[in-house]
Each structure stands twice: as structure tokens, then as C-alpha cells.
Design a protein around this motif. Structure first.
Motif, PDB file in Angstrom:
ATOM      1  N   GLN A  40       0.241  -1.166  -0.194  1.00  0.00           N
ATOM      2  CA  GLN A  40       0.131   0.165  -0.197  1.00  0.00           C
ATOM      3  C   GLN A  40       0.714   1.340   0.055  1.00  0.00           C
ATOM      4  O   GLN A  40       0.827   2.465  -0.923  1.00  0.00           O
ATOM      5  CB  GLN A  40      -1.036   0.428   1.143  1.00  0.00           C
ATOM      6  N   VAL A  41       1.837   1.623   0.848  1.00  0.00           N
ATOM      7  CA  VAL A  41       2.601   2.452   0.879  1.00  0.00           C
ATOM      8  C   VAL A  41       3.489   2.799  -0.380  1.00  0.00           C
ATOM      9  O   VAL A  41       3.680   3.751  -0.956  1.00  0.00           O
ATOM     10  CB  VAL A  41       4.035   2.047   1.884  1.00  0.00           C
ATOM     11  N   VAL A  42       3.738   1.611  -0.452  1.00  0.00           N
ATOM     12  CA  VAL A  42       4.177   1.883  -2.675  1.00  0.00           C
ATOM     13  C   VAL A  42       3.643   2.571  -3.875  1.00  0.00           C
ATOM     14  O   VAL A  42       3.916   2.704  -4.179  1.00  0.00           O
ATOM     15  CB  VAL A  42       5.372   0.516  -2.283  1.00  0.00           C
ATOM     16  N   LEU A  43       2.586   1.516  -3.690  1.00  0.00           N
ATOM     17  CA  LEU A  43       1.529   2.242  -4.602  1.00  0.00           C
ATOM     18  C   LEU A  43       0.974   3.369  -4.400  1.00  0.00           C
ATOM     19  O   LEU A  43       0.999   4.385  -4.939  1.00  0.00           O
ATOM     20  CB  LEU A  43       0.577   1.176  -4.269  1.00  0.00           C
ATOM     21  N   ALA A  44       0.579   3.921  -3.158  1.00  0.00           N
ATOM     22  CA  ALA A  44       0.616   5.345  -2.509  1.00  0.00           C
ATOM     23  C   ALA A  44       1.729   6.153  -2.854  1.00  0.00           C
ATOM     24  O   ALA A  44       1.148   7.472  -3.652  1.00  0.00           O
ATOM     25  CB  ALA A  44       0.042   5.513  -1.394  1.00  0.00           C
ATOM     26  N   LEU A  45       3.503   5.772  -2.775  1.00  0.00           N
ATOM     27  CA  LEU A  45       3.965   5.928  -3.500  1.00  0.00           C
ATOM     28  C   LEU A  45       4.034   6.965  -4.492  1.00  0.00           C
ATOM     29  O   LEU A  45       4.354   7.740  -5.622  1.00  0.00           O
ATOM     30  CB  LEU A  45       5.832   6.044  -3.029  1.00  0.00           C
ATOM     31  N   PHE A  46       3.890   5.999  -5.742  1.00  0.00           N
ATOM     32  CA  PHE A  46       3.854   5.507  -7.145  1.00  0.00           C
ATOM     33  C   PHE A  46       2.910   6.470  -7.485  1.00  0.00           C
ATOM     34  O   PHE A  46       3.138   7.330  -8.414  1.00  0.00           O
ATOM     35  CB  PHE A  46       3.526   3.999  -7.494  1.00  0.00           C
ATOM     36  N   TYR A  47       1.394   6.482  -6.928  1.00  0.00           N
ATOM     37  CA  TYR A  47       0.325   7.617  -7.155  1.00  0.00           C
ATOM     38  C   TYR A  47       0.512   9.243  -6.701  1.00  0.00           C
ATOM     39  O   TYR A  47       0.280   9.623  -7.672  1.00  0.00           O
ATOM     40  CB  TYR A  47      -0.939   6.932  -6.607  1.00  0.00           C
ATOM     41  N   PRO A  93      -6.827   4.070   6.920  1.00  0.00           N
ATOM     42  CA  PRO A  93      -7.392   2.471   7.292  1.00  0.00           C
ATOM     43  C   PRO A  93      -8.346   2.427   6.514  1.00  0.00           C
ATOM     44  O   PRO A  93      -9.606   1.835   6.278  1.00  0.00           O
ATOM     45  CB  PRO A  93      -7.105   2.241   8.745  1.00  0.00           C
ATOM     46  N   VAL A  94      -9.180   3.242   7.356  1.00  0.00           N
ATOM     47  CA  VAL A  94     -11.668   3.346   7.086  1.00  0.00           C
ATOM     48  C   VAL A  94     -11.367   3.105   4.927  1.00  0.00           C
ATOM     49  O   VAL A  94     -12.343   2.929   4.919  1.00  0.00           O
ATOM     50  CB  VAL A  94     -11.980   4.182   7.748  1.00  0.00           C
ATOM     51  N   LEU A  95     -10.391   4.668   4.166  1.00  0.00           N
ATOM     52  CA  LEU A  95     -10.750   4.298   2.859  1.00  0.00           C
ATOM     53  C   LEU A  95      -9.766   3.505   2.382  1.00  0.00           C
ATOM     54  O   LEU A  95      -9.896   3.615   1.045  1.00  0.00           O
ATOM     55  CB  LEU A  95     -10.328   5.934   2.298  1.00  0.00           C
ATOM     56  N   GLN A  96      -9.285   2.827   2.622  1.00  0.00           N
ATOM     57  CA  GLN A  96      -7.890   1.607   1.993  1.00  0.00           C
ATOM     58  C   GLN A  96      -8.723   1.126   0.883  1.00  0.00           C
ATOM     59  O   GLN A  96      -8.302   0.903  -0.388  1.00  0.00           O
ATOM     60  CB  GLN A  96      -7.065   0.857   3.193  1.00  0.00           C
ATOM     61  N   SER A  97      -9.363   0.140   1.310  1.00  0.00           N
ATOM     62  CA  SER A  97     -10.966  -0.479   0.427  1.00  0.00           C
ATOM     63  C   SER A  97     -11.115  -0.048  -0.670  1.00  0.00           C
ATOM     64  O   SER A  97     -11.282  -0.224  -1.564  1.00  0.00           O
ATOM     65  CB  SER A  97     -11.257  -1.685   1.137  1.00  0.00           C
ATOM     66  N   VAL A  98     -12.300   1.154  -0.498  1.00  0.00           N
ATOM     67  CA  VAL A  98     -12.573   1.922  -1.619  1.00  0.00           C
ATOM     68  C   VAL A  98     -11.528   2.712  -2.178  1.00  0.00           C
ATOM     69  O   VAL A  98     -12.046   3.008  -3.566  1.00  0.00           O
ATOM     70  CB  VAL A  98     -13.179   3.357  -0.435  1.00  0.00           C
ATOM     71  N   LEU A 143     -13.053  -2.803   6.220  1.00  0.00           N
ATOM     72  CA  LEU A 143     -13.050  -1.866   6.589  1.00  0.00           C
ATOM     73  C   LEU A 143     -14.439  -1.202   6.472  1.00  0.00           C
ATOM     74  O   LEU A 143     -14.691  -0.016   6.209  1.00  0.00           O
ATOM     75  CB  LEU A 143     -11.973  -1.453   6.043  1.00  0.00           C
ATOM     76  N   ASN A 144     -14.145  -1.339   4.725  1.00  0.00           N
ATOM     77  CA  ASN A 144     -15.898  -0.840   4.235  1.00  0.00           C
ATOM     78  C   ASN A 144     -17.282  -0.568   5.090  1.00  0.00           C
ATOM     79  O   ASN A 144     -17.992   0.017   5.527  1.00  0.00           O
ATOM     80  CB  ASN A 144     -16.686  -1.568   2.885  1.00  0.00           C
TER      81      ASN A 144
END
Length: 155
Positions: A40-47, A93-98, A143-144
Motif C-alpha cells: 500500500q505504501v509503495v502504491l501510494a508513493l507511486f500514485y 485505514p477506513v478508506l483503503q478498500s474504497v 473496513l468498508n
């Protein structure tokens, strides 16, 4: 063999086996959680850095592509903001899946754009990014319910 010997042997074997079984999923689960969080951190940094930033600062490479599509700077900034928001939301955390689902949708759009406007030149990139996004969306799906509770509480 007496009746007491058999249950004791069976119980001892069960007790000896139980801690191994109980510890394996815990250690494995912990490693899986760490791997997922790292992804998740790697993808977040990429985006945020590699994808949104060039659009938001109107880097010539990004501007050229959006001009070629006829979307101009408004389209470029819109996509940049969506990618920035999605990248940040991957870390909340609460937004990760969405966020993972939304970014997957954005990648489907990017795939279609690559095929239609750029002759499929980089069409594999959005498809490759969809794979870890779907994994995150599935792994964080519980988490949804938390997000839904928060939204209902505010309404």
C-alpha cells in the motif's frame, strides 16, 4: 493398553501439536499484514509522486499526452487530483478498500485511453497496477463496514 494411557498420549500429542498450529497462522498473518501494508505504501508513493505530481505541476510529458487526447489542462488536473486523493486514501485505514477500488476504476479508464489514443503503447501498465489494487481492496474489504458506519453517523 489401559483406557487412561490412550487419552493421555492422544492429549499430549494434541497439546504438542496445538501451539505449532496456533503460532504458524499468527506469524504468517503478521508477515502478510506487513507485506500488504508495504504494498500500500509503495502504491501510494507511486500514485502521489510518479503519477499525480507530473500532472499537477503540468510537466511537459503529462501535458503533451492530455493535449493529444484533447482533454487539455482541465482533464490533466482532474486526473492528477484523483490520483493524489487515491494515493493518500490508500494510507488511511477506513478508506483503503474504497481507494483501491476507485484507483482500479481509474486504471481501467487509463487502459482504454492507452488503447484508443496511444495505440496500446503503455497499455500493460494500468493492467499491472490493477492486480495489487484488487488484492488490497479484497484484503481490506472489512473496513468498508467501518466506513459505512461513519457515513451513516454523520448523516
Amino acid at each position: 493398553m489401559s483406557e487412561t494411557t490412550v487419552p493421555v498420549t492422544h492429549t499430549a500429542a494434541s497439546t504438542a501439536a496445538s501451539p505449532v498450529i496456533a503460532e504458524s497462522p499468527t506469524a504468517r498473518g503478521r508477515r502478510a499484514r506487513i507485506a500488504l501494508r508495504t504494498l500500500q505504501v509503495v502504491l501510494a508513493l507511486f500514485y502521489v509522486i510518479a503519477s499525480a505530481l507530473p500532472k499537477l505541476i503540468a510537466h511537459p510529458s503529462a501535458a503533451e499526452g492530455f493535449d493529444k487526447m484533447g482533454w487539455g489542462s482541465a482533464g490533466m488536473y482532474t486526473i492528477g487530483v484523483l490520483e493524489l486523493a487515491g494515493g493518500i486514501a490508500l494510507l488511511i485505514p477506513v478508506l483503503q478498500s474504497v481507494a483501491a477500488v476507485a484507483l482500479s476504476g481509474l486504471m481501467v479508464g487509463a487502459f482504454v485511453v492507452q488503447l484508443t489514443y496511444f495505440d496500446g503503447e503503455n497499455a500493460a501498465t494500468p493492467l499491472i497496477l490493477i492486480v495489487p489494487l484488487v488484492l488490497i481492496a479484497w484484503a481490506r474489504r472489512r473496513l468498508n463496514a467501518d466506513l459505512l458506519r461513519l457515513v451513516r453517523r454523520r448523516a
